[in-house]
Design a protein around this motif. Sequence first.
Motif, PDB file in Angstrom:
ATOM      1  N   THR A 108       0.816  -1.263  -0.082  1.00 45.70           N
ATOM      2  CA  THR A 108       0.034   0.094  -0.160  1.00 45.70           C
ATOM      3  C   THR A 108       0.926   1.257   0.062  1.00 45.70           C
ATOM      4  OG1 THR A 108      -0.234  -0.098   2.430  1.00 45.70           O
ATOM      5  CG2 THR A 108      -1.999  -1.090   1.198  1.00 45.70           C
ATOM      6  N   GLN A 117      -2.925   0.457  -3.847  1.00 48.24           N
ATOM      7  CA  GLN A 117      -2.948  -1.161  -3.121  1.00 48.24           C
ATOM      8  C   GLN A 117      -2.659  -2.058  -4.358  1.00 48.24           C
ATOM      9  OE1 GLN A 117      -6.400  -3.958  -1.747  1.00 48.24           O
ATOM     10  NE2 GLN A 117      -6.189  -2.570  -0.263  1.00 48.24           N
ATOM     11  N   HIS A 131      -4.989  -1.333  -7.798  1.00 54.53           N
ATOM     12  CA  HIS A 131      -6.184  -0.620  -7.515  1.00 54.53           C
ATOM     13  C   HIS A 131      -5.820   0.691  -6.837  1.00 54.53           C
ATOM     14  CE1 HIS A 131      -8.016  -4.687  -7.428  1.00 54.53           C
ATOM     15  NE2 HIS A 131      -9.053  -3.976  -7.429  1.00 54.53           N
ATOM     16  N   SER A 132      -6.685   1.859  -6.972  1.00 47.50           N
ATOM     17  CA  SER A 132      -6.599   3.021  -6.348  1.00 47.50           C
ATOM     18  C   SER A 132      -7.921   3.441  -5.919  1.00 47.50           C
ATOM     19  CB  SER A 132      -5.940   4.160  -7.400  1.00 47.50           C
ATOM     20  OG  SER A 132      -7.343   4.481  -8.310  1.00 47.50           O
ATOM     21  N   LEU A 133      -7.921   4.349  -4.741  1.00 50.00           N
ATOM     22  CA  LEU A 133      -9.068   4.934  -3.944  1.00 50.00           C
ATOM     23  C   LEU A 133      -8.880   6.337  -4.076  1.00 50.00           C
ATOM     24  CD1 LEU A 133     -11.819   4.453  -2.710  1.00 50.00           C
ATOM     25  CD2 LEU A 133     -10.335   4.394  -0.624  1.00 50.00           C
ATOM     26  N   SER A 172     -15.274   3.832  -3.524  1.00 51.59           N
ATOM     27  CA  SER A 172     -15.218   2.542  -4.239  1.00 51.59           C
ATOM     28  C   SER A 172     -13.688   2.354  -4.753  1.00 51.59           C
ATOM     29  CB  SER A 172     -16.081   2.038  -5.063  1.00 51.59           C
ATOM     30  OG  SER A 172     -16.243   2.811  -6.229  1.00 51.59           O
ATOM     31  N   TRP A 173     -12.977   1.143  -4.781  1.00 52.28           N
ATOM     32  CA  TRP A 173     -11.853   1.238  -5.364  1.00 52.28           C
ATOM     33  C   TRP A 173     -11.930   0.922  -6.821  1.00 52.28           C
ATOM     34  CZ3 TRP A 173      -7.004   1.067  -2.580  1.00 52.28           C
ATOM     35  CH2 TRP A 173      -7.114   1.287  -1.437  1.00 52.28           C
ATOM     36  N   ARG A 193      -9.904  -0.581 -10.109  1.00 52.89           N
ATOM     37  CA  ARG A 193      -8.929  -1.375 -10.640  1.00 52.89           C
ATOM     38  C   ARG A 193      -8.398  -0.843 -12.000  1.00 52.89           C
ATOM     39  NH1 ARG A 193     -10.425  -7.771 -11.351  1.00 52.89           N
ATOM     40  NH2 ARG A 193     -11.193  -6.806 -13.609  1.00 52.89           N
TER      41      ARG A 193
END
Length: 967
Positions: A94, A157, A174-176, A182-183, A185
């Motif tokens: 992360t 992540q 993934h990112s947020l 919500s993440w 992809r």
Amino acid sequence: VTGTLRRNEGGLPRLLTSLAEIHTHGHPVDWTALLPTGRSHRIELPTYPFQRERFWLDAPAATGDVRAAGLTATEHPFLSALLPLADNDELVLTGHISLTTHPWLADHAVFGTALLPGTALVELALHAGDHAGCEHLEELTLEAPLVLPEQHPVRLQVRVGTPDEAGRRTVTIHSLRHTGTSWTRHATGILTVEGPGHTASADRSQRWPTVLDPADALYDRLAGVGFDYGPAFRGLRAVGRHGTEVRAEVALPDERHDDRFGLHPALLDAALHACLLEGSDGVRLPFSWSDVVFHPTTATSLRVRLTPTGPDTVALTATDESGNPVVSVGSLTLRPVTPEQFDATTRGHHDSLYQVDWVPMPPGAGAGASDEAPLLLGTDDSGYARPADLLAVRAPLPATVVATFPSGVGATAEHVHAAAGRALALVQAWLATERFADCRLVLLTRGAVAVDPSDDVTDLVHAPLWGLVRSAQSENPGRLVLADLDDHPDSYPALVRALSSAEPQLAVRAGRVSAARLTTAAPGTAQAPASFGPAGTVLVTGGTGLLGGLFARHLVSRHGVRHLLLLSRQGLAADGATGLRDELTAAGATVTVAACDTADREALAAALAQVPAEQPLVGVIHTAGVLDDGVLTALTPDRVAAVLRPKVDAAWHLHELTRGSDLRAFVLFSSAAGVLGQAGQSSYSAANAFLDALAQRRRAEGLPAHSLAWGLWAESSGMTSHLAETDLRRLSRTGLAAIPSDEGLALFDAALRTDRAVLVPARLDAVALRAQPEVPPVLRALVRAPRLRETSAPQALTFRQRFAGLEATERGHAVLGVVRAQVAAVLGYASPERVEPDRGFLDLGLDSLTALELRNRLSGESGARLPATLIFDHPTPAAVARHLESEVFPAERTAEEPEPDEVDEAEFRRTLATIPLARLQEAGLVRTLLQLADPAGEPADTDEQEHGSALDTMDLDSLIRVALGDN
């Protein structure tokens, strides 16, 4: 160290200036030695009234020791922590990334938008593979670009799965976003231990050309098609050909040599620049990577060979200047991207496009149902529950009272207005009856909401009731429930069982109970209707307003529309209308601007008759609307009707008058207020709930329709220009973040690609939502709710436990601290210390909406049932604290303390006399005071126009006399 002598400067001013320089660099200075006796204290100066904040820009904070949280620290610039999972061999890495923490990434932009380069995703996957013992990236497919924000960091992540029998592991990235729920992809791939080229050695068999062409001109060509490369990414130095092979020399800028990447993304990205324009006149972006192997090295320059292996694929090998291998790519697939496609996948963030789903409640949801059946109110000849019947409810009071609304037939705008008036009267009577304070009223409709996307809304007449009551629920937590049934015999018993839950919105179909949840909308696969087309006419209501003008420009520039009919009440007399028409005309469109009240059926029909037969009507975009915010208890039928008219009446007339047209799009601009139930917007929520239901009805009839329930726009429009800073802060606390115009336009296009009739394009701030004492149920599929407090005695006990052991004086100070903290939170003060205990709430800046929010916060904090008139009964923080303490600790009330209902009339008159009448009117409190003046506690039955005129001529003494009942 700092100097105290400068040319022509050496006296006391220079010395003090040097001390100031030291101070601003964070070194302690003893200012008391310089100040006169008695003035040695420091005074904090406010930046502006009511909000004192520090506005110095902070340098990026160093990452703390992640090992204290049980993580493994990594030395990667983007990934700071590694977590091996306990029950398998999975790894999770992360970190955070933004243009503030990594400003050099701003040098990689496509069509003006800063993106994390695809080579960075490759490097992230390789770095994760290195921790997992898998140095070969067998494949990596890029699914969505990662747009880089300017300020708030994006969470990254990278997850590496467990190995299969062959030792292959999946890898996902993934990112947020900072305010995201919500993440997203961005890439998926496969890692293996070894692969082709893993044991490659130095290759000096092919002679490297000593002379290549300079690459400067190539960057000019790349800029011309949309690649905006800054210094960090202009690493291509020279380029040439050897047969079909492209050869290039790339180098990393000196300032990037210490960035601590294994394979610097900017260096690998520069290696691709020579092939980005090959075989294409536009932009080509990396899409899929295969057989990627990196050989650890400290090289900062590369010799690159790019060998075409297909129409859009190349193989890549790169060595250092000595021929030692650095990186090899078996196959890289590039895909051409148009600006329109790019906008759809980046600016139209799919995590800002939502839909309402009805989620089945778990089987045990009604297990705690009481044996007591709800009381079903009687109805009149029209099938409506009568407000007067509330007064006849038997004692002891039931926990739940049900009011039914008949199925609406023969829907017209007039029927909708009448039904909204009946609902308003019923809910106001319920909230005004103090003995129902601990009961819930269930408002029961049939077919007023669509549970399934393909459902028809059979009761358009009562669909607005759902919007009206959603806002009332936000203002009065726990007092109201919405329910919708079908005709199945098992549905009502199932509803009764489900009422034991805390769900505020329920729908029952064939005995199955569902609750409303906002979820992320699936990306649409249909083509956006750029085919509004040049041949047809598109009608835009509210066409000269901010949103109408914004989307009129978008229709011309993005969708190719060449014929526009813009309707507004003032037509060309509206501010900016002539300029808008001329601008659109210069862009190649034929524009008609007409003055028309779209709520007037005859006027609208006349305007539609102007559409020429050779350019028939192909699209309708209904943006018109008005606001009249106010708490539900202060609304009148006339105020509600004024808000319904430009939404409900106009949409219904548009629906009927265009049924015979071959429309490609029928788009209604609704509002998230109707979905989320924004406090203070009951009438506006009701109007927009009708639009949502109408879109659902049209879809069921096979007609085109989209209702877009917009969140808050960043640009202030005619409807939102009245919002003060306090209003904007209040909205931000509800989780609504502002939508920039360019993102809103992209969301519009993304919404039109979906098959859903109702969508919610909005930016939700997950941080603000998680900070709420309780996440609204409709948002709990997006944001994990904090642990909920109980709503009865245990909560009060918790409050008591906090302060029960204190002496009376200390307890009073502690309770006052709670009140001041909540006032500060509501008004956006930087510190509770800024809230003066004896200053009036209206002087502090509270209005009717923030007063309700304060009441709800204090009720939730203490567990005490507090009245809606809290700040009028107790007009200062100190007075509210005394009342709150007496409610929670009634046995400890001292003899000197007045009873909660005892108010000194002279003091009240003096306090009220200090408030200008205009302030009371602006805060929406005048009608509330007049209603309180009625001995029966019922709203005065007064003509609204006459009422308003009386208020305008009333002096303050008269108002006080009326408020006190001295008629």
